[in-house]
Motif scaffolding. Sequence first.
Motif, PDB file in Angstrom:
ATOM      1  N   THR A 193     -57.895  85.027   4.787  1.00  0.00           N
ATOM      2  CA  THR A 193     -58.591  84.592   6.000  1.00  0.00           C
ATOM      3  C   THR A 193     -58.413  83.097   6.168  1.00  0.00           C
ATOM      4  N   SER A 194     -58.097  82.659   7.378  1.00  0.00           N
ATOM      5  CA  SER A 194     -57.860  81.237   7.602  1.00  0.00           C
ATOM      6  C   SER A 194     -59.173  80.467   7.653  1.00  0.00           C
ATOM      7  N   ILE A 195     -59.085  79.171   7.364  1.00  0.00           N
ATOM      8  CA  ILE A 195     -60.270  78.310   7.397  1.00  0.00           C
ATOM      9  C   ILE A 195     -60.854  78.273   8.811  1.00  0.00           C
ATOM     10  N   ASP A 196     -59.994  78.211   9.821  1.00  0.00           N
ATOM     11  CA  ASP A 196     -60.471  78.187  11.212  1.00  0.00           C
ATOM     12  C   ASP A 196     -61.265  79.442  11.546  1.00  0.00           C
ATOM     13  N   ARG A 205     -55.834  81.162  -3.175  1.00  0.00           N
ATOM     14  CA  ARG A 205     -55.232  80.409  -2.071  1.00  0.00           C
ATOM     15  C   ARG A 205     -53.958  81.109  -1.585  1.00  0.00           C
ATOM     16  N   HIS A 206     -53.731  81.037  -0.269  1.00  0.00           N
ATOM     17  CA  HIS A 206     -52.540  81.615   0.332  1.00  0.00           C
ATOM     18  C   HIS A 206     -51.899  80.593   1.258  1.00  0.00           C
ATOM     19  N   SER A 207     -50.657  80.862   1.671  1.00  0.00           N
ATOM     20  CA  SER A 207     -49.958  79.943   2.570  1.00  0.00           C
ATOM     21  C   SER A 207     -50.722  79.801   3.870  1.00  0.00           C
ATOM     22  N   GLY A 208     -50.554  78.644   4.502  1.00  0.00           N
ATOM     23  CA  GLY A 208     -51.258  78.383   5.748  1.00  0.00           C
ATOM     24  C   GLY A 208     -52.717  78.019   5.564  1.00  0.00           C
ATOM     25  N   GLY A 209     -53.125  77.773   4.322  1.00  0.00           N
ATOM     26  CA  GLY A 209     -54.513  77.394   4.058  1.00  0.00           C
ATOM     27  C   GLY A 209     -55.484  78.561   4.031  1.00  0.00           C
ATOM     28  N   ALA A 210     -54.982  79.801   4.053  1.00  0.00           N
ATOM     29  CA  ALA A 210     -55.859  80.965   4.026  1.00  0.00           C
ATOM     30  C   ALA A 210     -56.393  81.190   2.611  1.00  0.00           C
ATOM     31  N   VAL A 211     -57.535  81.876   2.537  1.00  0.00           N
ATOM     32  CA  VAL A 211     -58.150  82.204   1.251  1.00  0.00           C
ATOM     33  C   VAL A 211     -58.593  83.651   1.241  1.00  0.00           C
ATOM     34  N   SER A 212     -58.734  84.213   0.036  1.00  0.00           N
ATOM     35  CA  SER A 212     -59.272  85.558  -0.103  1.00  0.00           C
ATOM     36  C   SER A 212     -60.182  85.579  -1.321  1.00  0.00           C
ATOM     37  N   ILE A 257     -64.699  79.097   9.939  1.00  0.00           N
ATOM     38  CA  ILE A 257     -65.533  78.160  10.695  1.00  0.00           C
ATOM     39  C   ILE A 257     -66.011  78.807  11.987  1.00  0.00           C
ATOM     40  N   GLY A 258     -65.088  79.480  12.687  1.00  0.00           N
ATOM     41  CA  GLY A 258     -65.444  80.099  13.961  1.00  0.00           C
ATOM     42  C   GLY A 258     -66.466  81.199  13.809  1.00  0.00           C
ATOM     43  N   HIS A 259     -66.363  81.983  12.749  1.00  0.00           N
ATOM     44  CA  HIS A 259     -67.277  83.115  12.564  1.00  0.00           C
ATOM     45  C   HIS A 259     -68.657  82.664  12.090  1.00  0.00           C
ATOM     46  N   THR A 260     -68.685  81.670  11.185  1.00  0.00           N
ATOM     47  CA  THR A 260     -69.970  81.255  10.619  1.00  0.00           C
ATOM     48  C   THR A 260     -70.685  80.217  11.472  1.00  0.00           C
ATOM     49  N   GLY A 261     -69.912  79.434  12.232  1.00  0.00           N
ATOM     50  CA  GLY A 261     -70.522  78.348  13.000  1.00  0.00           C
ATOM     51  C   GLY A 261     -70.899  77.154  12.153  1.00  0.00           C
ATOM     52  N   LEU A 262     -70.511  77.170  10.856  1.00  0.00           N
ATOM     53  CA  LEU A 262     -70.832  76.054   9.973  1.00  0.00           C
ATOM     54  C   LEU A 262     -69.852  74.906  10.194  1.00  0.00           C
ATOM     55  N   HIS A 263     -70.298  73.692   9.875  1.00  0.00           N
ATOM     56  CA  HIS A 263     -69.436  72.522  10.012  1.00  0.00           C
ATOM     57  C   HIS A 263     -68.280  72.624   9.020  1.00  0.00           C
TER      58      HIS A 263
END
Length: 385
Positions: A341-344, A372-379, A347-353
């Motif tokens: 899942t991407s960081i964006d 960590r995954h490519s593109g800054g995604a995490v799982s 952020i968009g789903h949680t509404g957190l800063h």
Amino acid sequence: MMEKPAGQQLSDRQRLNWLRLIRTSNVGPATFRDLINRFGSAEKALEMLPELVRTSGTQRKFRIPAAEEAEKELDFANRNGARFVCMGEPDYPAALKRIEYAPPILAVKGDISVLTRPAIAIVGARNASLAGIKMAQKLAQQLGEEGYAIVSGLARGIDTAAHKGSLKTGTIGVLAGGLDRPYPPENIPLCGEITSNGGVVISEMPFGWEPRAQDFPRRNRVVAGIALGLVVIEAAQRSGSLISARLANEMGRTIFAVPGSPLDPRAAGTNRLLKEGATLVTEAQDVLDAIAPMLASPVQQRFSLEESAHGMDAQPDTIDDSLAASDERAVVIEILGPTPTSIDEIIGHTGLHASRIMTVLLELDLSGRIERHSGGAVSLVGLDS
């Protein structure tokens, strides 16, 4: 991120702190970058790490090397004719700096100026045919004579041939273990030839590190990252060379392949690369024609890791351990799963800063609960036992 002027050397104190931070338990290139982003300097990150680990709730053993340990490693490198180059310094390979999660520090032995030249990687089968070895040596020699550094992984077969072909023009050997632990052992003399003939041998691993199976893909990633393009000469369907090609492709590098007989299993991987769109190579000019436009239009930097000369802080120097912060961690953990899942998206789903998300992800990373995954995604990879 707080940045220092481009190409500025780190101070001795900063270099020591960088080495301590990258040698800290559970801190890899991705976590290192995020810690610098969060706190502005390695020194401040080291100061805040114990509190960050405490708030993560991990039961994992966590250890930050003492300054004396890092000093011993620096001294050992110096006694063995090596040094450490940090990302953002003038001698750090420009192409490698642009990849995601590049090694923050490289141990280097030999003529370091080779790292500043445009490089081409040549990789292939360990059990190479005589024809493959001759091709690797010829390509390496001719490309080297055109001013390119030749980079490879010091393995048997094609790697060895590529290094030998470019000994006189400048070659870069990348090790999976520490600089003092070349593998295979039979290439120890080759490492000496490289460093005594104007080439360089590098590693992101500590001195004394014996290479493990999982370290070779990391080595391959550095090989691919340093180069503008990667040439594959003989590779089976399942081989480390194809892993290198995949990594290079993900980095936006040009992939080249030398065709081989359909009857030779060592050519199965290279022939497949050609079917998938790799550039066919029968002579050095094929590589030169494809690489030349890249020199005229350098790739824009995508990723950076540079702290300020004075170690200024990018964020407040406290960790929020309030009930609200605990709730935020729970929210982030709840939406994560085995799918990257991407960081964006987080952020968009949680509404957190964004700063809060990055702090939570740092905590989860240090506790070993995310991958960590490519593109800054995490799982999410699981809970602490």
